[in-house]
Design a protein around this motif. Structure first.
Motif, mmCIF file in Angstrom:
data_model
loop_
_atom_site.group_PDB
_atom_site.id
_atom_site.type_symbol
_atom_site.label_atom_id
_atom_site.label_comp_id
_atom_site.label_asym_id
_atom_site.label_seq_id
_atom_site.Cartn_x
_atom_site.Cartn_y
_atom_site.Cartn_z
ATOM 1 N N GLN A 1 1.021 -1.202 0.174
ATOM 2 C CA GLN A 1 0.093 0.012 -0.099
ATOM 3 C C GLN A 1 0.887 1.208 -0.045
ATOM 4 O O GLN A 1 2.083 1.060 0.332
ATOM 5 C CB GLN A 1 -0.939 0.015 1.160
ATOM 6 C CG GLN A 1 -0.216 -0.112 2.510
ATOM 7 C CD GLN A 1 -1.286 -0.097 3.826
ATOM 8 O OE1 GLN A 1 -2.127 0.642 3.816
ATOM 9 N NE2 GLN A 1 -0.688 -0.599 4.802
ATOM 10 N N ASP A 2 0.219 2.504 -0.363
ATOM 11 C CA ASP A 2 1.165 3.570 -0.092
ATOM 12 C C ASP A 2 1.405 3.982 1.386
ATOM 13 O O ASP A 2 0.448 3.873 2.139
ATOM 14 C CB ASP A 2 0.193 4.865 -0.811
ATOM 15 C CG ASP A 2 0.196 4.719 -2.284
ATOM 16 O OD1 ASP A 2 1.050 3.977 -2.991
ATOM 17 O OD2 ASP A 2 -0.888 5.179 -2.957
ATOM 18 N N LEU A 3 2.782 4.338 1.510
ATOM 19 C CA LEU A 3 2.985 4.758 2.864
ATOM 20 C C LEU A 3 3.899 5.814 2.792
ATOM 21 O O LEU A 3 4.802 5.906 1.834
ATOM 22 C CB LEU A 3 3.621 3.386 3.667
ATOM 23 C CG LEU A 3 4.841 2.824 3.235
ATOM 24 C CD1 LEU A 3 5.981 3.375 3.895
ATOM 25 C CD2 LEU A 3 4.684 1.169 3.462
ATOM 26 N N ASP A 4 3.884 6.660 3.823
ATOM 27 C CA ASP A 4 4.966 7.664 4.221
ATOM 28 C C ASP A 4 5.958 7.262 5.031
ATOM 29 O O ASP A 4 5.888 6.754 6.097
ATOM 30 C CB ASP A 4 4.345 8.807 4.754
ATOM 31 C CG ASP A 4 5.150 10.084 4.836
ATOM 32 O OD1 ASP A 4 6.519 9.960 4.574
ATOM 33 O OD2 ASP A 4 4.559 10.981 5.499
ATOM 34 N N THR B 1 7.093 9.327 8.128
ATOM 35 C CA THR B 1 6.228 9.191 9.338
ATOM 36 C C THR B 1 6.538 7.770 9.919
ATOM 37 O O THR B 1 6.444 7.644 11.201
ATOM 38 C CB THR B 1 4.755 9.151 8.827
ATOM 39 O OG1 THR B 1 4.587 10.219 8.297
ATOM 40 C CG2 THR B 1 3.981 8.994 9.986
ATOM 41 N N GLN C 1 8.086 14.102 3.873
ATOM 42 C CA GLN C 1 6.961 13.359 3.259
ATOM 43 C C GLN C 1 7.685 12.430 2.053
ATOM 44 O O GLN C 1 8.276 13.118 1.221
ATOM 45 C CB GLN C 1 5.930 13.540 2.748
ATOM 46 C CG GLN C 1 4.674 12.757 2.378
ATOM 47 C CD GLN C 1 3.484 13.220 2.115
ATOM 48 O OE1 GLN C 1 3.398 14.109 1.174
ATOM 49 N NE2 GLN C 1 2.362 13.113 2.738
ATOM 50 N N ILE D 1 6.729 9.176 -0.210
ATOM 51 C CA ILE D 1 5.753 8.169 -0.199
ATOM 52 C C ILE D 1 6.234 6.983 -1.016
ATOM 53 O O ILE D 1 6.899 7.262 -2.287
ATOM 54 C CB ILE D 1 4.339 8.915 -0.842
ATOM 55 C CG1 ILE D 1 3.750 10.055 -0.326
ATOM 56 C CG2 ILE D 1 3.252 7.705 -1.292
ATOM 57 C CD1 ILE D 1 3.354 9.657 1.290
ATOM 58 N N LYS E 1 5.569 2.410 -2.163
ATOM 59 C CA LYS E 1 4.677 1.276 -2.012
ATOM 60 C C LYS E 1 5.445 0.226 -1.377
ATOM 61 O O LYS E 1 6.503 -0.166 -1.349
ATOM 62 C CB LYS E 1 4.304 0.844 -3.477
ATOM 63 C CG LYS E 1 3.487 1.374 -4.263
ATOM 64 C CD LYS E 1 2.301 0.798 -4.546
ATOM 65 C CE LYS E 1 1.255 1.678 -5.252
ATOM 66 N NZ LYS E 1 -0.231 1.405 -4.815
ATOM 67 N N GLU F 1 16.351 10.542 -0.976
ATOM 68 C CA GLU F 1 15.639 10.111 -2.139
ATOM 69 C C GLU F 1 16.654 10.260 -3.395
ATOM 70 O O GLU F 1 17.499 11.307 -3.517
ATOM 71 C CB GLU F 1 14.552 11.134 -2.403
ATOM 72 C CG GLU F 1 13.308 10.932 -1.657
ATOM 73 C CD GLU F 1 12.179 11.615 -2.119
ATOM 74 O OE1 GLU F 1 11.341 11.235 -2.832
ATOM 75 O OE2 GLU F 1 12.132 12.804 -1.664
ATOM 76 N N LYS G 1 10.319 3.370 -5.198
ATOM 77 C CA LYS G 1 9.117 4.053 -4.738
ATOM 78 C C LYS G 1 7.890 3.345 -5.377
ATOM 79 O O LYS G 1 7.065 3.286 -4.416
ATOM 80 C CB LYS G 1 9.085 5.388 -5.211
ATOM 81 C CG LYS G 1 10.101 6.320 -4.787
ATOM 82 C CD LYS G 1 10.041 7.815 -5.129
ATOM 83 C CE LYS G 1 11.237 8.479 -4.557
ATOM 84 N NZ LYS G 1 11.229 10.077 -5.089
ATOM 85 N N GLU G 2 8.167 2.677 -6.404
ATOM 86 C CA GLU G 2 6.722 1.822 -6.894
ATOM 87 C C GLU G 2 7.273 0.591 -6.826
ATOM 88 O O GLU G 2 8.272 0.062 -7.466
ATOM 89 C CB GLU G 2 6.709 2.176 -8.319
ATOM 90 C CG GLU G 2 5.871 3.862 -8.556
ATOM 91 C CD GLU G 2 4.670 3.756 -7.958
ATOM 92 O OE1 GLU G 2 3.819 2.896 -7.909
ATOM 93 O OE2 GLU G 2 4.621 5.095 -7.550
#
Length: 470
Positions: free
Chosen positions: A320-323, A326, A354, A356, A358, A391, A469-470
């Protein structure tokens, strides 16, 4: 053949000319003796010209007929002969032209059928040869064929790749001159001696590692019990041996890890039952130890269950998408109390608020808790642990860096093995099971990521995780 045909035509025409000339001379003599004396000069000239013209026409007709006969019968035979010569040279595509249905045509057709059959036969043999060669070269095992005299006639690609040898060093050489391993030479000699199948497990040192092989020696006996030679097949079972050893080590380690807390729990419980429970201080101390060992036992069992679940073929992540920022803040908040107890400065460094990606929230949280807790455990009081989030285009990097004891260079490749500990005494005192990093590695790979380590003894360690990231 062409010269023969030309000579035959010349001889035939010459013979015809001689025959016609003889007939002409005979007719001329007859006319002279019986008819010409009674005729005038004009009649004589007419008769002589008529005879000459007739003989000339007859000669032309005979030559034309000779050429046609030669073309009809000699030329097909010449072509059939040329095709037969090509067939003997291996050119099975050669064909002769068939224009008639007579004897020469039947000859040409028969030769064409013969050429076609030979071409199909050779094509079939080539296909079978290619299939056999492909099978031998790609059978996934090393193969050596030794003839009845002891000379090596064939080695396949598998053997060359396994032993890193050159075919020229082996082919057409006596096997005992080029095969250095005595066990293999003895196996070959045994097959020659007994004419029976022999197989052995052999350990062969290759370069910087040792490899295990199952070597099959098979006698090759042809029709009428003619001895052809010996076929050797090498199956590499090194990975199977490693898995077997890993299984043995796993059972031994699990038994040892379970035995230690169970022994402690049992020992302190027996001591309490023997009367130590009447002393309140002793009772509290022993119960605290029993609780600690019970927690350790529970942690070990849970990690074994987690590792078993992760390694199952049907294991799937709840993506799922997550930060990520966080998530790391939550983990640091969770472990900050442990760090403060040891006087260790724990911080998160990130330029982004942030990030984001997966991933599976629970599994990644398990990964970071394990890594950061390890960093705190192996960092002495007053040290620091930094978690750096960066990143890189489509990727994200998380650095867990500590100022702890560090890891020896030769031990780094083994730290992700199950139950492997760099410092066994410190790990056991801290309640470590030796399974945490193995679980981390499996979970990162399940996310299609990578984990690496940088460390110097006495200068701390840095674990680097890279995720897409994906």
């Amino acid at each position: 053949m062409i010269k023969f045909r030309t000579r035959m035509i010349i001889a035939l025409i010459t013979l015809i000319i001689f025959v016609l000339v003889g007939i002409g001379l005979l007719l001329g003599q007859l006319l002279k003796n019986y008819l010409l004396d009674s005729l005038d000069d004009h009649s004589k000239i007419v008769i002589l010209w008529s005879i000459s013209l007739f003989l000339g026409l007859a000669l032309i007709v005979i030559i034309i007929l000779g050429l046609k006969i030669t073309s009809r019968y000699t030329k097909p035979i010449v072509e059939a002969t040329n095709v037969a010569i090509e067939l003997t040279k291996g050119n099975y595509r050669a064909r002769t032209r068939v224009d008639q249905l007579d004897e020469t045509g039947m000859l040409g057709s028969s030769i064409n059928r013969l050429a076609q059959n030979l071409q199909e036969l050779v094509k079939t043999q080539e296909m079978q040869h290619d299939r056999l060669k492909a099978l031998i070269e790609n059978m996934g095992a090393g193969l050596v064929f030794i003839d009845s005299r002891g000379y090596i006639n064939l080695i396949n690609k598998g053997f060359i790749d396994i032993f890193q040898v050159s075919p020229s060093d082996y082919l057409n050489k006596l096997y005992y001159e080029v095969i250095e391993e005595e066990e293999i030479s003895g196996l070959i000699a045994e097959v020659f001696r007994t004419e029976k199948k022999v197989n052995k497990q052999i350990l062969i040192p290759l370069f910087i590692e040792r490899k295990y092989f199952v070597v099959y020696g098979v006698p090759i006996i042809g029709t009428n019990n003619v001895w052809k030679g010996v076929l050797l097949v090498f199956h590499d079972i090194t990975e199977l041996k490693k898995l077997e050893q890993m299984r043995k080590d796993f059972v031994a380690n699990v038994s040892h890890e379970l035995k230690t807390p169970v022994t402690s729990i049992k020992g302190f419980a027996e001591t309490l039952l023997d009367g130590a429970m009447n002393n309140k201080e002793t009772l509290e101390a022993f119960l605290s130890i029993i609780l600690k060992e019970s927690d350790r036992l529970q942690t070990l069992i849970q990690e074994l269950l987690d590792l078993s679940k992760i390694e199952q073929q049907g294991f799937q992540l709840a993506m799922q998408d997550l930060d990520l920022h966080t998530l790391l803040e939550e983990v640091i908040t969770l472990l900050n109390g442990k760090a403060q107890t040891k006087g260790i400065h724990l911080e998160l460094i990130s330029k982004q608020q942030q990030v984001i990606i997966k991933g599976d929230v629970d599994r990644l949280k398990q990964v970071f808790i394990n890594l950061i807790a390890n960093a705190i455990t192996y960092t002495p009081a007053g040290g620091e642990v930094k978690v750096i989030l960066l990143e890189h285009g489509e990727n994200v990097r998380i650095h867990v860096k500590d100022s702890g004891v560090g890891i020896k260079k030769e031990e780094i490749p083994r730290i992700f093995e199950r139950f492997y500990r760099v410092d066994r005494a410190r790990s056991r005192n801290s309640g470590g099971t030796g399974l945490g990093l193995a679980i981390v590695k499996h979970l990162i790979e399940a996310h299609h990521g990578q984990i690496s380590v940088r460390s110097e003894l006495g200068e701390g360690s840095e674990f680097i995780i890279e995720l897409k990231k994906e």
